[in-house]
Scaffold this motif. Structure first.
Motif, PDB file in Angstrom:
ATOM      1  N   ARG A 184       0.817  -1.214   0.000  1.00  0.00           N
ATOM      2  CA  ARG A 184       0.000   0.000   0.000  1.00  0.00           C
ATOM      3  C   ARG A 184       0.852   1.266   0.000  1.00  0.00           C
ATOM      4  NH1 ARG A 184      -4.025   0.484   3.845  1.00  0.00           N
ATOM      5  NH2 ARG A 184      -4.475  -1.721   3.518  1.00  0.00           N
TER       6      ARG A 184
ATOM      7  N   LEU B 111       1.807   2.677  -3.549  1.00  0.00           N
ATOM      8  CA  LEU B 111       0.781   3.128  -4.483  1.00  0.00           C
ATOM      9  C   LEU B 111       0.827   4.630  -4.736  1.00  0.00           C
ATOM     10  CD1 LEU B 111      -2.284   1.027  -3.255  1.00  0.00           C
ATOM     11  CD2 LEU B 111      -0.867   0.623  -5.282  1.00  0.00           C
TER      12      LEU B 111
ATOM     13  N   VAL C 207      -5.355  -3.507  -2.931  1.00  0.00           N
ATOM     14  CA  VAL C 207      -6.781  -3.304  -3.213  1.00  0.00           C
ATOM     15  C   VAL C 207      -7.469  -2.618  -2.043  1.00  0.00           C
ATOM     16  CG1 VAL C 207      -8.980  -4.492  -3.556  1.00  0.00           C
ATOM     17  CG2 VAL C 207      -6.984  -5.179  -4.879  1.00  0.00           C
TER      18      VAL C 207
ATOM     19  N   THR D 279      -6.501   1.001  -1.983  1.00  0.00           N
ATOM     20  CA  THR D 279      -7.164   1.736  -3.064  1.00  0.00           C
ATOM     21  C   THR D 279      -8.612   2.034  -2.703  1.00  0.00           C
ATOM     22  OG1 THR D 279      -5.717   0.708  -4.721  1.00  0.00           O
ATOM     23  CG2 THR D 279      -7.781   1.654  -5.506  1.00  0.00           C
ATOM     24  N   GLU D 280      -9.282   1.071  -2.121  1.00  0.00           N
ATOM     25  CA  GLU D 280     -10.668   1.287  -1.693  1.00  0.00           C
ATOM     26  C   GLU D 280     -10.752   2.359  -0.615  1.00  0.00           C
ATOM     27  OE1 GLU D 280     -11.790  -2.607  -0.505  1.00  0.00           O
ATOM     28  OE2 GLU D 280     -12.279  -3.285  -2.545  1.00  0.00           O
TER      29      GLU D 280
ATOM     30  N   ALA E  51     -10.341   5.769  -2.295  1.00  0.00           N
ATOM     31  CA  ALA E  51     -11.564   6.134  -3.015  1.00  0.00           C
ATOM     32  C   ALA E  51     -12.650   6.594  -2.046  1.00  0.00           C
ATOM     33  CB  ALA E  51     -12.054   4.948  -3.838  1.00  0.00           C
TER      34      ALA E  51
ATOM     35  N   THR F 161      -8.300  11.042  -8.052  1.00  0.00           N
ATOM     36  CA  THR F 161      -7.194  10.222  -7.553  1.00  0.00           C
ATOM     37  C   THR F 161      -6.279   9.759  -8.669  1.00  0.00           C
ATOM     38  OG1 THR F 161      -8.544   8.223  -7.685  1.00  0.00           O
ATOM     39  CG2 THR F 161      -8.582   9.433  -5.601  1.00  0.00           C
ATOM     40  N   ALA F 162      -6.747   9.810  -9.921  1.00  0.00           N
ATOM     41  CA  ALA F 162      -5.905   9.423 -11.056  1.00  0.00           C
ATOM     42  C   ALA F 162      -4.702  10.355 -11.142  1.00  0.00           C
ATOM     43  CB  ALA F 162      -6.705   9.487 -12.347  1.00  0.00           C
TER      44      ALA F 162
ATOM     45  N   THR G  31      -2.957   2.182  -9.495  1.00  0.00           N
ATOM     46  CA  THR G  31      -3.929   1.132  -9.237  1.00  0.00           C
ATOM     47  C   THR G  31      -3.159  -0.135  -8.859  1.00  0.00           C
ATOM     48  OG1 THR G  31      -3.957   0.323 -11.512  1.00  0.00           O
ATOM     49  CG2 THR G  31      -5.459   2.144 -10.960  1.00  0.00           C
ATOM     50  N   PRO G  32      -3.800  -1.080  -8.192  1.00  0.00           N
ATOM     51  CA  PRO G  32      -3.090  -2.331  -7.866  1.00  0.00           C
ATOM     52  C   PRO G  32      -2.495  -3.005  -9.097  1.00  0.00           C
ATOM     53  CG  PRO G  32      -5.113  -2.189  -6.604  1.00  0.00           C
ATOM     54  CD  PRO G  32      -5.130  -1.030  -7.565  1.00  0.00           C
TER      55      PRO G  32
ATOM     56  N   GLN H  15      -1.254  -1.599 -11.654  1.00  0.00           N
ATOM     57  CA  GLN H  15      -0.095  -0.843 -12.138  1.00  0.00           C
ATOM     58  C   GLN H  15       1.138  -1.029 -11.262  1.00  0.00           C
ATOM     59  OE1 GLN H  15      -2.029   3.045 -12.106  1.00  0.00           O
ATOM     60  NE2 GLN H  15      -1.946   3.133 -14.336  1.00  0.00           N
TER      61      GLN H  15
END
Length: 348
Positions: free
Chosen positions: A69, A72, A252, A255-256, A259, A278-279, A284-285, A287
């Motif tokens: 994490r 990321l 994951v 990331t959640e 978001a 967030t982009a 992302t996981p 990537q």
């Protein structure tokens, strides 16, 4: 070394310290503050991350421990040299004026007395710096353009202590408000600041080189393509991953959480405020590149991968549980049955 979860990363790093020197074990921790939030970043965390990335880029002999994490969050591209430290050492040359300007660009705050991390002070030919990620500040006393002495000092009293070894001062922000980066932001925003007071105020501060909480929300606009922490890994480095499936699950979940935080920010924002994107701020996981063309060592548990143990022989003390002959006989029977036998013994 990449593991699943911050607790596991911290635990693994502490275990390594039993075998390796302190300077050879580095953490790349996850940041608790979000790029768009007004929360101040933790200088210790940012400093540790900067030290880890710089050490990886330079191929230093060290073990960097990170959770999936933590990898990321995007950073400036490697060629931006955003994490290059300012090195202070007794006997070394130092242009005090240039060092002052550089510390400001690295996100340090100039104060009368450097008592907190991410602060520096200048008095005559004396430079005090409380570096991000350090536990105590250092005082460089100059004679001309040479550091005559470098000592640690007590922040509460200013009293100097023992001589300090060469000290690397790392940035306390993960962006650099250089002319080119700010110009890219200005071009990307176009006419938007004319009708948005917040954008206009932020752009004004960036033009002046003033860092503020939330400045990293503009990272995707500063560079053509923001970097990833794994971009800094030296070609000769060995990437070690523990339980790839667990790493993906960790990414994951993170990331959640990001978001959900972005959605909560949008809900609390005034009507008409721009949505949080967030982009460009987080990978992302899918990537997350753990190895690529580099050397890679994977630790994988058969149980976690869906395998199962189909034969097990537990002998804690062969001399009590039937003697060594019985142990040898049991192992021979397994081998005769074309079994793969693994022995786990401690203190051999």
């Amino acid at each position: 070394m990449v593991v699943a979860g911050e607790e596991a990363a911290e635990r693994f790093a502490r275990q390594l310290l039993a075998y390796l020197p302190h300077e050879a074990v580095l953490r790349y921790p996850e940041r608790a503050d979000l790029p768009w939030a007004d929360t101040a970043p933790d200088p210790a965390v940012v400093g540790a991350r900067a030290r880890a990335l710089w050490s990886l880029a330079k191929g230093r002999e060290a073990v960097v421990v990170a959770s999936a994490r933590a990898l990321l969050r995007r950073v400036p591209p490697r060629d931006a040299q955003a994490f290059e430290p300012l090195t202070l050492a007794a006997g070394a040359a130092l242009d005090l004026s240039a060092a002052t300007e550089r510390l400001a660009r690295m996100g340090y705050e100039r104060v009368d007395a450097a008592e907190e991390p991410a602060q520096f002070a200048v008095r005559g030919g004396v430079l005090d710096v409380f570096a991000a990620g350090e536990t105590a500040p250092v005082r460089a006393e100059l004679f001309g353009d040479e550091i005559e002495t470098l000592r640690r000092y007590l922040p509460s009293t200013g009293q100097t202590l023992a001589d300090a070894p060469p000290t690397e001062v790392y940035p306390c922000r993960e962006v650099v408000l250089g002319t080119r980066a700010v110009g890219n932001v200005e071009r990307a925003l176009g006419d938007s600041p004319d009708t948005d007071e917040t954008l206009a105020h932020d752009l004004e501060r960036m033009r002046a080189g003033v860092y503020f909480n939330g400045v990293e929300r503009y990272l995707p606009l500063m560079y053509r393509e923001p970097g990833a922490p794994t971009d800094y890994v030296h070609p000769s480095a060995l990437v070690v991953v523990a339980e790839p499936r667990s790493l993906f699950d960790d990414a994951v979940r993170a990331t959640e959480a990001v978001a959900a935080a972005a959605k909560a920010t949008d809900l609390a924002a005034p009507v008409g405020a721009p949505k949080v994107r967030t982009a460009g701020l987080f990978l992302t996981p899918a990537q997350l590149d753990l190895g690529g063309a580099r050397r890679r060592l994977t630790f994988l548990s058969l149980m976690r991968a869906g395998g199962s143990v189909d034969a097990e022989l537990q002998v804690r003390r062969p001399d009590v549980a039937g003697g060594p002959e019985r142990l040898a006989g049991a192992l021979r029977a397994l081998l005769d049955a074309a079994r793969d036998v693994g022995l786990n013994a401690e203190d051999l």
